[in-house]
Structure formats: structure tokens, C-alpha cells
Design a protein around this motif. Sequence first.
Motif, PDB file in Angstrom:
ATOM      1  N   GLU A 416       0.879  -1.159   0.124  1.00  0.00           N
ATOM      2  CA  GLU A 416       0.049  -0.160   0.190  1.00  0.00           C
ATOM      3  C   GLU A 416       0.958   1.254   0.059  1.00  0.00           C
ATOM      4  O   GLU A 416       1.834   1.253   0.549  1.00  0.00           O
ATOM      5  N   PRO A 417       0.818   2.119  -0.854  1.00  0.00           N
ATOM      6  CA  PRO A 417       1.689   3.276  -1.277  1.00  0.00           C
ATOM      7  C   PRO A 417       1.931   4.060   0.102  1.00  0.00           C
ATOM      8  O   PRO A 417       3.011   4.539   0.506  1.00  0.00           O
ATOM      9  N   SER A 418       0.978   4.560   0.945  1.00  0.00           N
ATOM     10  CA  SER A 418       1.250   5.307   2.049  1.00  0.00           C
ATOM     11  C   SER A 418       2.067   4.423   3.072  1.00  0.00           C
ATOM     12  O   SER A 418       3.069   5.283   3.759  1.00  0.00           O
ATOM     13  N   PHE A 419       1.836   3.234   3.393  1.00  0.00           N
ATOM     14  CA  PHE A 419       2.789   2.485   4.163  1.00  0.00           C
ATOM     15  C   PHE A 419       4.188   2.459   3.631  1.00  0.00           C
ATOM     16  O   PHE A 419       5.009   2.399   4.546  1.00  0.00           O
ATOM     17  N   LEU A 420       4.254   2.177   2.394  1.00  0.00           N
ATOM     18  CA  LEU A 420       5.666   1.973   1.977  1.00  0.00           C
ATOM     19  C   LEU A 420       6.404   3.447   2.527  1.00  0.00           C
ATOM     20  O   LEU A 420       7.496   3.487   2.622  1.00  0.00           O
ATOM     21  N   ASP A 421       5.451   4.598   1.829  1.00  0.00           N
ATOM     22  CA  ASP A 421       6.356   5.805   2.282  1.00  0.00           C
ATOM     23  C   ASP A 421       6.456   5.969   3.983  1.00  0.00           C
ATOM     24  O   ASP A 421       7.686   6.370   4.238  1.00  0.00           O
ATOM     25  N   PHE A 422       5.969   5.353   4.558  1.00  0.00           N
ATOM     26  CA  PHE A 422       6.031   5.372   6.244  1.00  0.00           C
ATOM     27  C   PHE A 422       7.367   4.463   6.525  1.00  0.00           C
ATOM     28  O   PHE A 422       7.931   5.091   7.285  1.00  0.00           O
ATOM     29  N   VAL A 423       7.330   3.316   6.254  1.00  0.00           N
ATOM     30  CA  VAL A 423       8.427   2.493   6.727  1.00  0.00           C
ATOM     31  C   VAL A 423       9.446   2.486   5.632  1.00  0.00           C
ATOM     32  O   VAL A 423      10.702   1.986   6.045  1.00  0.00           O
ATOM     33  N   GLY A 424       9.344   2.788   4.449  1.00  0.00           N
ATOM     34  CA  GLY A 424      10.394   2.713   3.329  1.00  0.00           C
ATOM     35  C   GLY A 424      10.235   1.590   2.412  1.00  0.00           C
ATOM     36  O   GLY A 424      10.239   0.499   3.078  1.00  0.00           O
ATOM     37  N   MET A 425      10.104   1.716   1.088  1.00  0.00           N
ATOM     38  CA  MET A 425       9.929   0.802   0.254  1.00  0.00           C
ATOM     39  C   MET A 425      11.131  -0.271   0.144  1.00  0.00           C
ATOM     40  O   MET A 425      10.718  -1.706   0.220  1.00  0.00           O
ATOM     41  N   ASP A 426      12.245  -0.081   0.354  1.00  0.00           N
ATOM     42  CA  ASP A 426      13.646  -1.016   0.551  1.00  0.00           C
ATOM     43  C   ASP A 426      13.297  -1.896   1.739  1.00  0.00           C
ATOM     44  O   ASP A 426      13.671  -3.226   1.560  1.00  0.00           O
ATOM     45  N   VAL A 427      12.933  -1.430   2.932  1.00  0.00           N
ATOM     46  CA  VAL A 427      12.637  -2.259   4.126  1.00  0.00           C
ATOM     47  C   VAL A 427      11.611  -3.459   3.683  1.00  0.00           C
ATOM     48  O   VAL A 427      11.701  -4.567   3.837  1.00  0.00           O
ATOM     49  N   VAL A 428      10.433  -3.127   3.333  1.00  0.00           N
ATOM     50  CA  VAL A 428       9.457  -4.123   2.817  1.00  0.00           C
ATOM     51  C   VAL A 428       9.887  -5.219   1.819  1.00  0.00           C
ATOM     52  O   VAL A 428       9.875  -6.297   1.675  1.00  0.00           O
ATOM     53  N   THR A 429      10.554  -4.445   0.662  1.00  0.00           N
ATOM     54  CA  THR A 429      10.986  -5.206  -0.372  1.00  0.00           C
ATOM     55  C   THR A 429      12.222  -6.231   0.052  1.00  0.00           C
ATOM     56  O   THR A 429      12.032  -7.402  -0.308  1.00  0.00           O
ATOM     57  N   ASN A 430      13.062  -5.716   0.769  1.00  0.00           N
ATOM     58  CA  ASN A 430      14.175  -6.711   1.164  1.00  0.00           C
ATOM     59  C   ASN A 430      13.509  -7.862   2.131  1.00  0.00           C
ATOM     60  O   ASN A 430      14.152  -8.970   1.994  1.00  0.00           O
ATOM     61  N   MET A 431      12.866  -7.585   2.974  1.00  0.00           N
ATOM     62  CA  MET A 431      12.316  -8.509   3.998  1.00  0.00           C
ATOM     63  C   MET A 431      11.552  -9.515   3.202  1.00  0.00           C
ATOM     64  O   MET A 431      11.717 -10.749   3.633  1.00  0.00           O
ATOM     65  N   TYR A 432      10.494  -9.176   2.170  1.00  0.00           N
ATOM     66  CA  TYR A 432       9.961  -9.779   1.951  1.00  0.00           C
ATOM     67  C   TYR A 432      10.600 -10.933   0.778  1.00  0.00           C
ATOM     68  O   TYR A 432      10.331 -12.074   0.857  1.00  0.00           O
ATOM     69  N   ASP A 433      11.376 -10.307  -0.032  1.00  0.00           N
ATOM     70  CA  ASP A 433      12.339 -11.053  -0.933  1.00  0.00           C
ATOM     71  C   ASP A 433      13.177 -12.134  -0.209  1.00  0.00           C
ATOM     72  O   ASP A 433      13.115 -13.378  -0.646  1.00  0.00           O
ATOM     73  N   LYS A 434      13.529 -11.801   1.145  1.00  0.00           N
ATOM     74  CA  LYS A 434      14.340 -12.741   1.831  1.00  0.00           C
ATOM     75  C   LYS A 434      13.250 -13.832   2.471  1.00  0.00           C
ATOM     76  O   LYS A 434      13.767 -15.124   2.524  1.00  0.00           O
ATOM     77  N   PHE A 435      12.245 -13.552   2.717  1.00  0.00           N
ATOM     78  CA  PHE A 435      11.332 -14.348   3.060  1.00  0.00           C
ATOM     79  C   PHE A 435      10.854 -15.464   1.915  1.00  0.00           C
ATOM     80  O   PHE A 435      10.801 -16.725   2.131  1.00  0.00           O
ATOM     81  N   LYS A 436      10.815 -14.719   0.682  1.00  0.00           N
ATOM     82  CA  LYS A 436      10.245 -15.604  -0.464  1.00  0.00           C
ATOM     83  C   LYS A 436      11.361 -16.644  -0.749  1.00  0.00           C
ATOM     84  O   LYS A 436      11.352 -17.723  -1.386  1.00  0.00           O
ATOM     85  N   HIS A 437      12.843 -16.077  -0.782  1.00  0.00           N
ATOM     86  CA  HIS A 437      13.826 -16.571  -1.601  1.00  0.00           C
ATOM     87  C   HIS A 437      14.849 -17.262  -0.866  1.00  0.00           C
ATOM     88  O   HIS A 437      15.744 -18.139  -1.038  1.00  0.00           O
ATOM     89  N   ASP A 438      15.131 -16.742   0.330  1.00  0.00           N
ATOM     90  CA  ASP A 438      16.388 -17.198   1.315  1.00  0.00           C
ATOM     91  C   ASP A 438      15.831 -18.085   2.359  1.00  0.00           C
ATOM     92  O   ASP A 438      16.185 -19.246   2.447  1.00  0.00           O
ATOM     93  N   ASP A 439      15.138 -17.464   3.434  1.00  0.00           N
ATOM     94  CA  ASP A 439      14.713 -18.260   4.405  1.00  0.00           C
ATOM     95  C   ASP A 439      13.291 -18.059   5.158  1.00  0.00           C
ATOM     96  O   ASP A 439      13.143 -17.118   5.754  1.00  0.00           O
TER      97      ASP A 439
END
Length: 479
Positions: A416-439
Motif C-alpha cells: 500500500e503506497p502510504s505504508f511504503l512511504d512510512f516504513v520505506g519501500m526498501d525495508v518491505v522489499t528486502n524483508m519480503y524477498d528474503k522471506f520468499k527466496h532465502d529463509d
Amino acid sequence: MKIIETPIIPLKQSFAKRTGMERAIDRKAICIFAATGFFLEADTFYTDEQVLQPGTKYVLDADGQIKEQTVNFKWFHKPRDISFQTALDEFTDLFETIVQEQTGSNPVILPLSGGLDSRSQAVALKHMGADVHSYSYSFVGGFKEHKISEHIAKACAFPFTALQIPTGYLWDVLDGAADINKCYSEFTHPRQMAVLENLKQIPGEFSLGHWGDVFFDRGIAKQDAHLSELGLIYKKVIKKSGLALASALWQSWDLEGDFEAYLKSRIQELLHQIPIADTGAKIRAFKSLYWAPRWTSVSLSFFEAAHPVNVPYYDDKMCKFICEVPEAYLADRQLQIAYIKNRNPKAARIPWQGQMPYNLYTYQNNKSPNNLPYRIRTKLKREIEALLGKKYIQRNWELQFLGTKNETHLKRYLNEPSFLDFVGMDVVTNMYDKFKHDDPVFYSHAVSMLLTLAVWYQKKEGSKITTYKENLKRDFESH
């Protein structure tokens, strides 16, 4: 003026205003929330708001600000020189007195598990002749915990209902769950939300076994005896991937200093305030002061959404009793095991989920080579099921985050755009990518906390993210 006197372990959070503070989002507090899954001490989402602390009497003014406060209870450790039999007799009398006081003549709703806390309650309620309806639930594709629970119910002659926790249930109940717990705990753990409507149909009041496993076991596991007090809190309280998420948020928000240094300083100061020399007892007190009221109690709100709640192990008398029992008697669940065996040998002969396939008379045999046949059979069964395309579910988040539909729901909240602005898109992207592809096991907590924060942020903003089903309905109606 308003007077509030909090129990030693409060069932509910009580809030007050902070004097002289402007309302702002408390980002430092949220970072600790991300790391642990609960807010620490008096922290909340906002800088001008605080939670009243356990075992304290408060006087609040008309504006909800604290004018006076008096600490009524401080955790202590003064073990008495008593025999194990004396400790057992005292526990038996105290536990059954508390259960009787809390239950009265009301019908009791008893959630049963394969462990010892609810089993000890079942034994007490049976001994008292209480009117009990018991139930249990299991994951779709997971360990059939309700089978053990059903055997316990039969041993106590209680009516029993078996419930199943379905895949993807979270998205239908997420908005209601947020209204219940106000986003003060993550949403992947409260399985009762999946069966809330079923529970509402059972008359009575809940009797819950929460915190029994903390009181009636070692404060420190044998393998952790070498760790420092801070190291023990880190191991017990800090969640997998919690530090990574909290540190990422800290950097995204450009907060001063280093998150982990801040976290360690906060924890060390709270440990310093507990005047207990015995490390195990001190860790138990820390968890009872901060973890129980800010995480366990918050989760109890999901039960309260159906019926009133009673928690025997939370009782002030039980808290004080624990402070005077020798650590050697609390270790390894000895008192609960002896109590169940004395009061209901039939219930004691039912397998203990944590020591499968052994029961309370034989669990000492759960070691190699005795347990090899069971372990081999279990492993072979799961491998065969995997070959047949059946996934074995062990964790709550697997029901809610895995699979195409779950991923669609999850991304709708996280992106959701306003949430991404609040926490930072990189934070969400990095954590979700690690969940999906790393561990996925390691990073599931980070994803769960991001979802919790996303729901809280949307509630704060007064907006509502449309669900997958709502979008389908809207699209259908528009055509």
C-alpha cells in the motif's frame, strides 16, 4: 480523579497520557515492537501515551495523566526450606482454590492442548465437578493435536469439540482482529480468530492455561546456563529476523545511534531494576513483568471477544507462591506432572505432545535409542506424504503466507503506497524477498510484523485496504 490498581500480571492494557508530550509516532518503540513482537515496558505507538505497569496503584486526573503511583508488588526470590511433597500439597490447594474462585458456578469453556497447562486445569476442574465443555483445534495438514486433547477430555468425561484451522483464514478476519487487539500483537498466532464464531456458540467462561509453562519450569534451560542475563533475554525474547527488521526500520527512519545498542541499553536497565540474584528467577520475573502483559495478555483479547476470560496462573496468589518455591522443584514441570499423576492417573497416561510418544510416566525415556522407532516412523510418514504432494504444516504463518492467494492478500497490505512511504519501500522489499527466496522460517516474523504495522497504519489513517474477495465482488457487481 480515577484510581486504577493493576494486578501483578494484568489481563488488559490500561492507558494513560504522558505529561507534557506532544502526540507523535514513537518510532523507537515500534522498532522494539518489530524485534520482539510486543511493546516494551510502558511503550505504545505514540509518544504521548503510555501503558500502566503491573502491580501498581495509579491516581489519574481528569485528563488521564498520572498524578500519583505506588508500586504494590515487586518480584522477589525467597525460596523456603520445604520438601517437594510440601510444595506439591501447597500447589494443589492453591491451584484448585484459584480455579474454584474464578469459576464459581459458571459453565467452563476449556481449550485443551497436548501439553501440561490445560491438562492440569482439566484435572482440577474434573476434581471439582465443574460443568466443562472442552475443545481443541489442529492445522489443516498439521499435527493432529486435537487427538491428544480428545483423549484428555474423555479421561475427564468432558464434552469435546474438535475444530480445524483452515488455510488462508486470516484475510477474512484480519480487520476484526485488528479491532480486537488494536494491533498490539501480530496476527499470525491467534488461531482462535479462525473459529471465533464457533466459540461464541459455546456457553460459559474461558479458563485458560497461559503462563503455566513459564512459572513451572526452569528459568534457564540447562544448555543456556553459560549465557549472561542479557544473552538469555536475547535468546528468549528477540524473534528470528526481528533484529534485522528493527535495524532496517531504524535506518530508514534515520534515528540517532544504533538500534541494537538502544535495545540492549533498555533491556539492561530493566534487568537492573529487578532485585533478584538467582538468574533463572530473574529471567522469569522479567518475562512476567514485560512479556506476559504486553504480548500474552494482548492475545487473550481474542478469547474475550467471545466470552469472559479467567487465567488461574495469572492470579496474584500464584505469582507470590512462585517466588517462594525452590527452583529445583519448579524445574522440568515437576509440580504439574506430579499434580496430574496424583489427581488423575488416567489423564497422566495420555501422550505428552512435547515428549511424543511418551506420557507423564514414561517421558524420561524420550532419548536415543528408545525414541528412534517413533522418530523414524514419523519421518517416513512425512516423506511419503510429501511425495504425494501433501505439505506438513508446523507453523501458523504457513497457513497464511504461503500459496498464490495468500501472497495476493499479503502484498495488497505490504505494498500500500502510504505504508511504503512510512516504513520505506526498501525495508518491505528486502524483508519480503528474503522471506520468499532465502529463509521463509527465519523471515516469517519480519513479514508478520510488517503486516501488523501495515494494518495499524491503515487504521491510523482511517483508510481500508480492500480484500481479495471484496475486489472480486466489486468487479462482479460492476459488470
